[in-house]
Write an enzyme that holds these catalytic residues in place. Structure first.
Site, PDB file in Angstrom:
ATOM      1  N   ARG A  12      36.377  45.274  45.278  1.00  5.55           N
ATOM      2  CA  ARG A  12      37.865  45.545  45.043  1.00  5.55           C
ATOM      3  C   ARG A  12      38.888  45.163  45.674  1.00  5.55           C
ATOM      4  O   ARG A  12      38.784  45.252  47.135  1.00  5.55           O
ATOM      5  CB  ARG A  12      38.013  47.279  44.689  1.00  5.55           C
ATOM      6  N   GLU A  39      45.865  40.963  40.245  1.00  4.44           N
ATOM      7  CA  GLU A  39      45.075  40.026  39.604  1.00  4.44           C
ATOM      8  C   GLU A  39      45.721  39.631  38.241  1.00  4.44           C
ATOM      9  O   GLU A  39      45.925  40.561  37.301  1.00  4.44           O
ATOM     10  CB  GLU A  39      43.717  40.394  39.280  1.00  4.44           C
ATOM     11  N   HIS A  49      37.420  36.876  39.924  1.00  6.74           N
ATOM     12  CA  HIS A  49      36.646  38.040  39.604  1.00  6.74           C
ATOM     13  C   HIS A  49      35.572  37.550  38.807  1.00  6.74           C
ATOM     14  O   HIS A  49      35.542  38.135  37.686  1.00  6.74           O
ATOM     15  CB  HIS A  49      37.695  38.977  38.865  1.00  6.74           C
TER      16      HIS A  49
END
Length: 497
Positions: free
Chosen positions: A235, A264, A282
């Site tokens: 994370r 993000e 990601h």
């Protein structure tokens, strides 16, 4: 504890198998990925369940608007896009799928580590640009290096096994894993302060919580071996991005493999643009296999919740998993109903309850039975929000464990006490104050009277299922509460927990 989940919203892109499993179990499903915040707030009130990935932000405002919500499922691991505190206060179960993307995330961590060690992306970029910069990208071997794994859960353990095959020494830390347990998968357990000075590579596999936010910061980087390389596929925010950039620019950090970011997509690209950073958008769980697994697992969790089966992956109230076990459910019902009875008999508002548990199996049940006691004496409480509502109402439950046959007793200020046990899977009353009963069923509506003969009592009641007398106390189980209060009545209570 079966949940009435009849209609579910899927608001993020999830594999089609999720919808198929739910609909196959008779659940109505709306698939609406990409909803705006306003649209989500408008429609969420129609649903009993919500399934998301990471795009949907399940804020306190969304939860408050979801008046029918009973369960929120995250098709993945991290739940930092869900307000857990708000969900808990509203009595909503929050689930994730901790095992679905384990292999994909572990493999990707190892991929970034190898890429970082050998400058694979940088070399690829120069080749695509038409250059042959063979001498520019000198790498390092992983064999013989020390890998620190912070977070020794499923993913951390899978990473350890793979990188041990590369010849790396694996050390690690996890506050809920013992040194003996870590040794079983060949990880040398060390405290964080002892890890930083000796690690060549660090990979983090923790949730993003207050205790882990900024876990690697300026101070930590200053304690690390010069040239430390770090990987984050967990994370964004666990590694302080500003501190990391400063460490890269000073040479204290030799490189970073980053798949996740605090924001993000990032608004500031200085970290991504650094030549010693391998950055990806990601992708840790972005495999066909992982997305299929998490979609199927979260859908099955909703189906199991409807059927009252044990749930695995409850995030906000972990002990609830044990409470839903078939062996535990009758004890939850017993404790809740005894608390209802205690509340009905007591002449004062209960602020303090003593919960005594007897029997060898009760120690592991103490936490969820504490919640069950609160459910019985608080309005609008369930096993999810009972503790939160109890704190708000100033109701305290203290627990004591005793030897003897399995049973539960509750008492409060004023000398009122009730006790019971489970017989044949059903809760029964065995005592009230100083009076012992021969197994009175704790179900339906009970009328409890004192100093009244059965002959005097029976005409006052209708649809009597059973009557039990012990000493000067009579307990009658009736189908309907009496319209007038019987003489000597201590309490009339409909047990609905």
């Amino acid at each position: 504890m079966a949940l009435q989940i009849n209609k579910v919203l899927i608001s993020d892109a999830v594999d089609a198998s999720c919808r198929e499993i739910l609909e196959g179990a008779g659940v109505a499903v709306d698939y609406k990925p990409g909803l705006s915040k306003e649209d989500l707030l408008q429609c969420i009130k129609e649903y009993d369940g919500l399934i998301v990935r990471s795009a949907t932000k399940v804020t306190a405002e969304v939860i408050a608007a979801g008046s029918r919500l009973k369960m929120i499922g995250r098709a993945g691991t991290g739940v930092d896009n869900i307000d857990l505190e708000a969900a808990t206060k509203h009595g909503i179960i929050v689930m994730n799928t901790p095992g679905g993307n384990t292999i994909s995330a572990a493999e990707y961590t190892c991929t970034l580590m190898c890429s970082l060690a050998r400058n694979v992306p940088q070399g690829y970029a120069t080749m695509k640009a038409g250059r042959w910069d063979r001498k520019k990208f000198m790498g390092v071997e992983l064999c013989g290096k020390t890998l620190a794994i912070v977070g020794l859960g499923r993913i951390g353990r899978e990473v350890a096994g793979r990188m041990q095959a590369f010849g790396m020494r694996t050390i690690g830390y996890d506050p809920i894993v013992s040194a003996e347990e870590a040794a079983q998968f060949k990880v040398e357990y060390l405290e964080l302060k002892d890890i930083w000075p000796i690690a060549d590579f660090v990979t983090v596999h923790t949730p993003l919580i207050p205790a882990t936010r900024g876990l690697m910061n300026d101070k930590v980087f200053s304690e690390c071996k010069k040239g430390i390389r770090v990987i984050n596929v967990a994370r964004g925010g666990i590694i302080d991005e500003g501190a990391l950039l400063r460490a890269l620019e000073s040479g204290q950090c030799g490189g970073a493999g980053l798949d996740v970011f605090t924001e993000e997509p990032p608004k500031e690209w200085a970290l991504v643009d650094h030549p010693n950073v391998v950055a990806t958008p990601h992708l840790g769980a972005s495999t066909v296999e992982a997305q299929l697994k998490v979609a199927q697992e979260i859908a099955q969790s909703f189906v199991d919740a409807r059927a009252g089966k044990p749930l695995f992956g409850i995030v906000n109230v972990p002990e609830l998993s044990n409470a839903l076990n078939p062996d535990s459910s009758p004890w939850v019902a017993l404790t809740s109903r005894l608390a209802q009875l205690l509340q009905a008999i007591s002449t004062n508002n209960i602020k303090s309850i003593k919960l005594c548990l007897t029997g060898p199996n009760m120690k592991g049940r103490s936490r969820f039975l504490t919640s069950a006691a609160l459910v019985g004496c608080l309005d609008n409480a369930n096993l999810v929000n009972a503790r939160s509502l109890g704190r708000a109402a100033g109701v305290e439950v203290t627990v004591c464990l005793c030897e003897g046959a399995e049973g539960v007793s509750l008492s409060c200020v004023g000398g009122v006490s009730v006790c019971g046990t489970v017989l044949g899977g059903a809760p029964v009353l065995t005592g009230l104050n100083d009076v012992t009963f021969n197994l009175v069923s704790l179900s339906g509506t009970l009328v409890i009277t004192k100093a009244t003969t059965l002959v005097d009592l029976i005409p006052k009641l209708s649809q009597i299922n059973s009557v039990t007398q012990s000493g000067d106390v009579i307990v009658a189980n009736v189908s309907a509460a009496p319209k007038t209060t019987p003489p000597g009545c201590l309490a009339t209570v409909t047990l609905n927990c």
